[in-house]
Write a protein that holds these residues in place. Sequence first.
Motif, PDB file in Angstrom:
ATOM      1  N   ARG A 157       8.530  -3.276  58.380  1.00 29.54           N
ATOM      2  CA  ARG A 157       8.520  -1.941  57.768  1.00 29.54           C
ATOM      3  C   ARG A 157       9.946  -1.469  57.567  1.00 29.54           C
ATOM      4  O   ARG A 157      10.772  -1.578  58.472  1.00 29.54           O
ATOM      5  CB  ARG A 157       7.750  -0.985  58.681  1.00 29.54           C
ATOM      6  N   THR A 170      12.537   1.522  55.084  1.00 31.83           N
ATOM      7  CA  THR A 170      12.657   2.569  54.070  1.00 31.83           C
ATOM      8  C   THR A 170      13.409   1.986  52.882  1.00 31.83           C
ATOM      9  O   THR A 170      14.541   1.543  53.007  1.00 31.83           O
ATOM     10  CB  THR A 170      13.410   3.788  54.623  1.00 31.83           C
ATOM     11  N   GLU A 229       8.492   4.222  51.836  1.00 28.50           N
ATOM     12  CA  GLU A 229       8.538   3.222  52.899  1.00 28.50           C
ATOM     13  C   GLU A 229       7.766   1.988  52.449  1.00 28.50           C
ATOM     14  O   GLU A 229       6.728   2.097  51.784  1.00 28.50           O
ATOM     15  CB  GLU A 229       7.945   3.766  54.197  1.00 28.50           C
ATOM     16  N   ALA A 289       2.170   4.577  60.930  1.00 28.71           N
ATOM     17  CA  ALA A 289       3.464   5.149  61.294  1.00 28.71           C
ATOM     18  C   ALA A 289       4.258   5.555  60.061  1.00 28.71           C
ATOM     19  O   ALA A 289       4.909   6.607  60.045  1.00 28.71           O
ATOM     20  CB  ALA A 289       4.259   4.145  62.128  1.00 28.71           C
ATOM     21  N   ALA A 290       4.200   4.740  59.030  1.00 36.78           N
ATOM     22  CA  ALA A 290       4.917   5.066  57.798  1.00 36.78           C
ATOM     23  C   ALA A 290       4.392   6.358  57.188  1.00 36.78           C
ATOM     24  O   ALA A 290       5.158   7.220  56.747  1.00 36.78           O
ATOM     25  CB  ALA A 290       4.784   3.919  56.796  1.00 36.78           C
ATOM     26  N   ARG A 345       2.915   8.794  58.749  1.00 37.87           N
ATOM     27  CA  ARG A 345       3.159   9.940  59.631  1.00 37.87           C
ATOM     28  C   ARG A 345       4.600  10.437  59.561  1.00 37.87           C
ATOM     29  O   ARG A 345       4.896  11.559  59.957  1.00 37.87           O
ATOM     30  CB  ARG A 345       2.819   9.559  61.078  1.00 37.87           C
ATOM     31  N   ASN A 346       5.488   9.596  59.079  1.00 36.17           N
ATOM     32  CA  ASN A 346       6.884   9.999  58.939  1.00 36.17           C
ATOM     33  C   ASN A 346       6.952  11.163  57.945  1.00 36.17           C
ATOM     34  O   ASN A 346       6.590  11.016  56.783  1.00 36.17           O
ATOM     35  CB  ASN A 346       7.705   8.815  58.421  1.00 36.17           C
ATOM     36  N   PRO A 347       7.407  12.332  58.374  1.00 37.23           N
ATOM     37  CA  PRO A 347       7.412  13.503  57.484  1.00 37.23           C
ATOM     38  C   PRO A 347       8.277  13.329  56.235  1.00 37.23           C
ATOM     39  O   PRO A 347       8.114  14.067  55.265  1.00 37.23           O
ATOM     40  CB  PRO A 347       7.935  14.630  58.383  1.00 37.23           C
ATOM     41  N   GLU A 348       9.193  12.354  56.275  1.00 37.40           N
ATOM     42  CA  GLU A 348      10.058  12.114  55.120  1.00 37.40           C
ATOM     43  C   GLU A 348       9.382  11.226  54.074  1.00 37.40           C
ATOM     44  O   GLU A 348       9.857  11.104  52.949  1.00 37.40           O
ATOM     45  CB  GLU A 348      11.363  11.447  55.572  1.00 37.40           C
ATOM     46  N   THR A 349       8.272  10.593  54.441  1.00 37.41           N
ATOM     47  CA  THR A 349       7.601   9.644  53.545  1.00 37.41           C
ATOM     48  C   THR A 349       6.664  10.363  52.590  1.00 37.41           C
ATOM     49  O   THR A 349       5.907  11.247  52.986  1.00 37.41           O
ATOM     50  CB  THR A 349       6.793   8.608  54.357  1.00 37.41           C
ATOM     51  N   CYS A 403      -4.105   6.700  55.470  1.00 42.46           N
ATOM     52  CA  CYS A 403      -2.668   6.967  55.445  1.00 42.46           C
ATOM     53  C   CYS A 403      -2.435   8.354  54.865  1.00 42.46           C
ATOM     54  O   CYS A 403      -3.079   8.754  53.888  1.00 42.46           O
ATOM     55  CB  CYS A 403      -1.958   5.909  54.600  1.00 42.46           C
TER      56      CYS A 403
END
Length: 259
Positions: A5, A7, A13, A39-40, A42-46, A93
Motif C-alpha cells: 500500500r 500513496t 492511495e 486502512a486506505a 479510513r485515512n482522512p486524506e484519501t 471502503c
Amino acid sequence: MGIIRHTETEGVEVVTVDYPPVNALPSDGWFALAEAVTAAGRNPETKVVVLRAEGRGFNAGVDIKEMNADTGHTALIRANHGCFAAFAAVYDCEVPVVTAVNGFCLGGGIGLVGNSDVIIASDDATFGLPEVDRGALGAATHLSRLVPQHLMRTMFYTAGTLTAQQLHHYGSVFKVVPRAELDAAAMEVAKNIANKDGRVIRAAKKALNGIDVQDVHKSYRFEQGFTMELNLAGVADEIRARFDDDLAAQKRSAQQKGA
C-alpha cells in the motif's frame, strides 16, 4: 511480494497485490488485502483507492495448494473468511475503489472486481468463475453485478470466461486500454475523483451502497454455505483430485512432446 500500500498522489492511495506466479492468494493474503483496503479508506486524506496487481494476471482466486495440504477443513474455512473479508473491504471502503485488471481475473478476483466502484481493464483481460470445475461455488453474487442474469448463469454453469471488451459492452468495465497504459488509465479516473470534495465523495459512497438492490454480504455468505456442504460431502476433494490428475497428465504430455 504480498500486499503493498502506498500513496500515489494527493488523495489517491494504491493497493497492489503481488503473489507470484499467478496471484492465487493464500488465506493470510486475503486478510492482508482486506486490512490494506480498509486502512486506505479510513485515512482522512484519501479520496479514492486504486486496486491493482503485478504479474501475469490480476487474480487467480484462492491458493488451491493450501487447501490440498490441509487434511481437515481449517484451510477452507480461513479461505472463506478471508475472501469474505476482502470482498467486503472493497465494497465497504469509505471511498470509491478503482480496480485495474490485467490478464486473467478468476474466482476471488471476480469478488474484488464485482464489489469495486470503477473497473479499468487491459485489452488482454479475461473474467470468469471456474468454481464449478473445482468443486466449489461462490462469487456469483459479484459476477451478477458485471453481466446480465442469464449470462451470469451460463458463465457459472460452464465455467466460461468473457473478455474485457465484452464487459465494456455491458457497461461494467468503464474503459479498456493496452496493458502498458492500464495504470495510467486507472490513475486518470482516480485523480478525477480525487479532485472532488472528499466529504461529498464519502457521502456519495455511503449513499450508493445504501440504495443497492442486493445485499452483497448476505448473498455471498449464502453461496459459501454450499461450498462448505460440497466439501463436507467429499465432492470437492474428489473433483480437486481429478483436476490435479489432469494437470499432471498435461504436464507429462508436454514433457514428452518436448523430448
